[in-house]
Design a protein around this motif. Structure first.
Motif, PDB file in Angstrom:
ATOM      1  N   ALA A  84       0.573  -1.216  -0.130  1.00 22.40           N
ATOM      2  CA  ALA A  84      -0.012  -0.038  -0.023  1.00 22.40           C
ATOM      3  C   ALA A  84       1.052   1.239  -0.082  1.00 22.40           C
ATOM      4  CB  ALA A  84      -0.856  -0.077   1.307  1.00 22.40           C
ATOM      5  N   HIS A  85       0.294   2.391  -0.800  1.00 24.40           N
ATOM      6  CA  HIS A  85       0.967   3.357  -0.831  1.00 24.40           C
ATOM      7  C   HIS A  85       0.442   4.606  -1.569  1.00 24.40           C
ATOM      8  CE1 HIS A  85       1.436   1.784  -4.888  1.00 24.40           C
ATOM      9  NE2 HIS A  85       1.280   3.192  -5.232  1.00 24.40           N
ATOM     10  N   GLN A  86       0.904   5.894  -1.126  1.00 21.95           N
ATOM     11  CA  GLN A  86       0.409   7.138  -1.467  1.00 21.95           C
ATOM     12  C   GLN A  86       1.331   8.242  -1.173  1.00 21.95           C
ATOM     13  OE1 GLN A  86      -1.962   7.229   2.841  1.00 21.95           O
ATOM     14  NE2 GLN A  86      -2.999   7.997   0.860  1.00 21.95           N
ATOM     15  N   TRP A  87       1.000   9.364  -1.691  1.00 21.34           N
ATOM     16  CA  TRP A  87       1.766  10.615  -1.494  1.00 21.34           C
ATOM     17  C   TRP A  87       0.825  11.915  -1.388  1.00 21.34           C
ATOM     18  CZ3 TRP A  87      -0.036  13.746  -5.182  1.00 21.34           C
ATOM     19  CH2 TRP A  87      -0.637  12.993  -6.481  1.00 21.34           C
ATOM     20  N   ARG A  88       1.520  12.923  -0.691  1.00 17.59           N
ATOM     21  CA  ARG A  88       0.748  14.053  -0.728  1.00 17.59           C
ATOM     22  C   ARG A  88       1.669  15.344  -0.910  1.00 17.59           C
ATOM     23  NH1 ARG A  88       0.318  14.691   5.198  1.00 17.59           N
ATOM     24  NH2 ARG A  88       2.512  15.543   5.100  1.00 17.59           N
ATOM     25  N   VAL A  89       1.129  16.194  -1.652  1.00 18.70           N
ATOM     26  CA  VAL A  89       2.206  17.466  -1.718  1.00 18.70           C
ATOM     27  C   VAL A  89       2.217  18.405  -0.631  1.00 18.70           C
ATOM     28  CG1 VAL A  89       2.115  19.618  -3.659  1.00 18.70           C
ATOM     29  CG2 VAL A  89       1.515  17.486  -4.254  1.00 18.70           C
ATOM     30  N   ASP A  90       3.261  18.812  -0.157  1.00 17.78           N
ATOM     31  CA  ASP A  90       3.413  19.732   0.943  1.00 17.78           C
ATOM     32  C   ASP A  90       3.809  21.090   0.769  1.00 17.78           C
ATOM     33  OD1 ASP A  90       3.067  17.669   2.611  1.00 17.78           O
ATOM     34  OD2 ASP A  90       5.053  16.832   2.673  1.00 17.78           O
ATOM     35  N   SER A  91       4.523  21.155  -0.531  1.00 21.41           N
ATOM     36  CA  SER A  91       4.654  22.694  -0.901  1.00 21.41           C
ATOM     37  C   SER A  91       3.564  23.129  -2.026  1.00 21.41           C
ATOM     38  CB  SER A  91       6.003  22.607  -1.935  1.00 21.41           C
ATOM     39  OG  SER A  91       6.066  21.552  -2.890  1.00 21.41           O
TER      40      SER A  91
END
Length: 166
Positions: free
Chosen positions: A84-91
């Motif tokens: 399982a994986h994912q990402w998020r944009v922090d900038s």
């Protein structure tokens, strides 16, 4: 929209598909994305392909299994199939290169997007967007041997520069 030898689509992001499975005999697919702050796919698993990410610009957080990986410009992240994986944009925005090996799973993005009208992030609209509901997304994901197993990553606090606080 065809641009720079690729096919441009809009979700909440601009996606420029550079190589599709049909272009590579199924070996891989590759695309570049311009993604706004806070954007995150739901936690998901690919059963058919491995996924790799290369951060071209900006700051992101990746979740691969139980591990959180900070992603700044130049970071490479590997997400093996069945994890399982994912990402998020922090900038404020991030530019991300994504690779599927083998290709084919990118077809899901064409079901969930629309042709880009420009090589920019889509402009905000006051009109309601009719998109697939959670059940429809789950059915489409299953068609591409993917499973949604959790929600998108929560956005942390941030200052005016778009970077997370703390």
């Amino acid at each position: 929209m065809e641009a720079d030898g690729g096919v441009a689509t809009w979700t909440d992001s601009l996606n420029l598909f550079k190589a599709l499975a049909e272009d590579t005999g199924g070996a891989l697919s590759l695309w570049e994305s311009l993604i706004p702050r806070g954007s995150s796919p739901p936690l998901h698993v690919h059963r058919r392909e491995d996924e790799a990410f290369y951060v071209l610009g900006g700051e992101m957080t990746f979740r691969i299994g139980d591990q959180l990986v900070p992603g700044r410009t130049g970071t490479f992240v590997w997400a093996p199939r069945d994890i399982a994986h994912q990402w998020r944009v922090d900038s404020h925005t991030a530019r991300l290169l994504t690779l599927f090996v083998p290709g084919g799973g990118e077809g899901l993005f064409f079901h969930l997007s629309r042709p880009a009208e420009a090589l920019t992030l889509p402009l905000p609209s006051n009109e309601p967007v009719e998109g697939p509901n959670e059940e429809q997304v789950a059915a489409l994901a299953k068609r591409y041997l993917m499973e949604v197993v959790g929600p998108p990553m929560a956005v942390t606090g941030g200052g005016e520069d778009g970077k997370p606080d703390g």
